[in-house]
Design an enzyme around this catalytic site. Sequence first.
Site, short mmCIF file in Angstrom:
data_model
loop_
_atom_site.label_atom_id
_atom_site.label_comp_id
_atom_site.label_asym_id
_atom_site.label_seq_id
_atom_site.Cartn_x
_atom_site.Cartn_y
_atom_site.Cartn_z
N THR A 78 0.86 -1.19 0.00
CA THR A 78 0.00 0.00 0.00
C THR A 78 0.89 1.23 0.00
OG1 THR A 78 0.02 0.10 2.40
CG2 THR A 78 -1.77 -1.14 1.40
N GLU B 85 -5.95 -3.02 -1.18
CA GLU B 85 -6.44 -4.12 -0.35
C GLU B 85 -7.60 -4.86 -1.00
OE1 GLU B 85 -5.58 -1.16 0.70
OE2 GLU B 85 -4.72 -1.19 2.72
N LYS C 180 -14.74 18.82 9.79
CA LYS C 180 -15.89 18.83 10.69
C LYS C 180 -16.12 20.25 11.18
CE LYS C 180 -17.78 15.14 13.38
NZ LYS C 180 -17.59 14.10 14.34
N TRP D 213 -20.26 17.44 8.84
CA TRP D 213 -19.18 17.11 7.91
C TRP D 213 -19.32 17.89 6.60
CZ3 TRP D 213 -18.95 11.00 8.18
CH2 TRP D 213 -18.32 10.65 9.37
P1 AMP Z 1 -4.69 2.79 -3.23
O1 AMP Z 1 -4.73 1.64 -2.31
O2 AMP Z 1 -3.38 3.49 -3.26
O3 AMP Z 1 -5.16 2.40 -4.58
O4 AMP Z 1 -5.70 3.87 -2.68
C1 AMP Z 1 -7.05 3.57 -2.43
C2 AMP Z 1 -7.79 4.81 -2.04
O5 AMP Z 1 -7.88 5.71 -3.15
C3 AMP Z 1 -9.22 4.55 -1.66
O6 AMP Z 1 -9.35 4.07 -0.35
C4 AMP Z 1 -9.83 5.93 -1.86
O7 AMP Z 1 -9.58 6.77 -0.76
C5 AMP Z 1 -9.09 6.45 -3.06
N1 AMP Z 1 -9.89 6.25 -4.28
C6 AMP Z 1 -9.76 5.29 -5.20
N2 AMP Z 1 -10.66 5.46 -6.20
C7 AMP Z 1 -11.39 6.55 -5.88
C8 AMP Z 1 -12.49 7.23 -6.48
N3 AMP Z 1 -13.00 6.87 -7.65
N4 AMP Z 1 -13.00 8.31 -5.84
C9 AMP Z 1 -12.49 8.73 -4.66
N5 AMP Z 1 -11.45 8.13 -4.04
C10 AMP Z 1 -10.90 7.05 -4.65
#
Ligand code: AMP
Length: 542
Positions: free
Chosen positions: A186, A331, A439, A444
């Site tokens: 991650t 994940e 907040k 929110w």
């Molecule tokens: P990663 O594990 O680096 O791919 O990051 C995942 C995170 O990216 C998610 O938990 C979201 O916070 C953000 N994310 C992925 N796709 C979107 C989307 N279409 N809109 C908003 N946030 C997103």
Amino acid sequence: MLGLMQNQPLLISSLIDFADRFHSDTEIVSRRVEGDIHRYTFKECVPRARQVANALDKANLGVGSRVGTLAWNGYRHLELYFGVSGSGRVLHTINPRLIPEQVAWIINHAGDEVLCFDMTFLPIIKAIASHCPGVKLWVAMCDADALPNDTGINQLVSYEAWIGSERSEYPWPMLDEQAAACLCYTSGTTGNPKGVLYSHRSTLLHAYGACLPDSLNMSARDTVLPVVPMFHVNAWGIPYISALTGCKLVFPGAALDGKSVYDLIEAEKVTLAAGVPTVWQMLLGHMEQNNLRFSELKRTVIGGSACPPAMIRAFKETYGVTVLHAWGMTEMSPLGTVCTLKKRHESLSADEQLAINCKQGRPVFGVDMKIVDEEGNTLPHDGKAQGELLVKGPWIVQTYFRGEGGDPLVDGWFPTGDVATIDPEGYLQITDRSKDVIKSGGEWISSIEVENIAMAHAAVAMAACIAMPHPKWDERPLLVVVKKPGAEVTRDALLAFFEGKISKWQVPDDVVFVDAIPLGATGKMQKMKLREELSDYKLPTA
Ligand code: AMP
């Protein structure tokens, strides 16, 4: 009573064999780091994947051993995807945008024994090789004659020399489908990165789910350009989907600027592209400046960060391309939801359809999701209640590699760290990361909603909305903006732009103009860093 059907494990090797036997003529086109275009089909790709497997046998790598890659999207990387996992080893893709110390940390934590890298990353390898004692072979993904002999790296070989003399037959082992196939860390905004270890079964189920018509909808009639990197969540599973469906693959290599991506889309008649919003922003900028249009592109999957409505509208109205807004995370292999319209939405107005398309969409079968309040109570799917999003399913993490971070699950559900609403039809809308929520007076404010409005302003290239401390309201929103080159807009004009679009109390208190917003290794805005950079800033009313 048990069913009486054949029990065949779901293995990546069966994907390779299938591609070999049933769509060996599927083309795989790569813009190489060498600069030229490389073109072949699965007919040539699969034997080379088998040569990789033989080369790993020769290097004495046992089942489950990790093979790291530090590479762009290209055909050699694809061969490693299949040859490494197919032969029972674990493919560990590494994000080269991380700083060298982090790359070394990840290699050591993963226990990589072989490390394959594109020549672009030779400087990183030179810097870290001596800090990675577990790596017994470094493989430069190039021709034998392209390898300099003064690198100072021990046990270095070129990819072509490494696999060149190996046999192109290989008996793929019959593995347990739960066996590990790939490892991806991650991005880890806090603490060390954590490894997510995908299994053969999870990878295959994800590929089945991801190519469904209401998911990424990829078929043998498509030419797919994954701009999303193969070093980040397996390019959203697209390499496996190609082997499964026979869709043509076009790999952009290192050239991700608007012109290079546009030229490749046109030259290869790409029908479907996939990437994060920042990449598409560069593409749209290039097209706008040069008054260009697409000839074949019909759909583009956008995810990784919220896709601004202005981008979805530009793709649709100016270029005739439907955006498939998708949400997921490392994940989750990564696919969670994709936004497609239902039959009954076809009669809605363009604006009403756009409002739906801006959501992150409905879950792919296999992903279950719910939202909960701070006490963990399940909230209704009414499109209004917002809470933390939890997910579960067969391609979602159970626990991190080497048990890092303890048990992540809550009653069997994985907390995503995202805050969202779910409407009665099952459409998910992400409003924030929980750590980025603003907040104000107990209510929110969705930073994504504020950013989406700002991004629709003609002078705004990028916008981030962050919480600033406030004596009366606890927190108030501050808008941080990067202007488009040559464009002008004042603070007051920008704040006036919000009028009528959201409630008055949700409008930011102030605007700060900056040259750049810090982006992380996967192209996401780093709001924590931005808050640190602006730690001396005071809101006008505070
Ligand atoms: P990663 O594990 O680096 O791919 O990051 C995942 C995170 O990216 C998610 O938990 C979201 O916070 C953000 N994310 C992925 N796709 C979107 C989307 N279409 N809109 C908003 N946030 C997103």
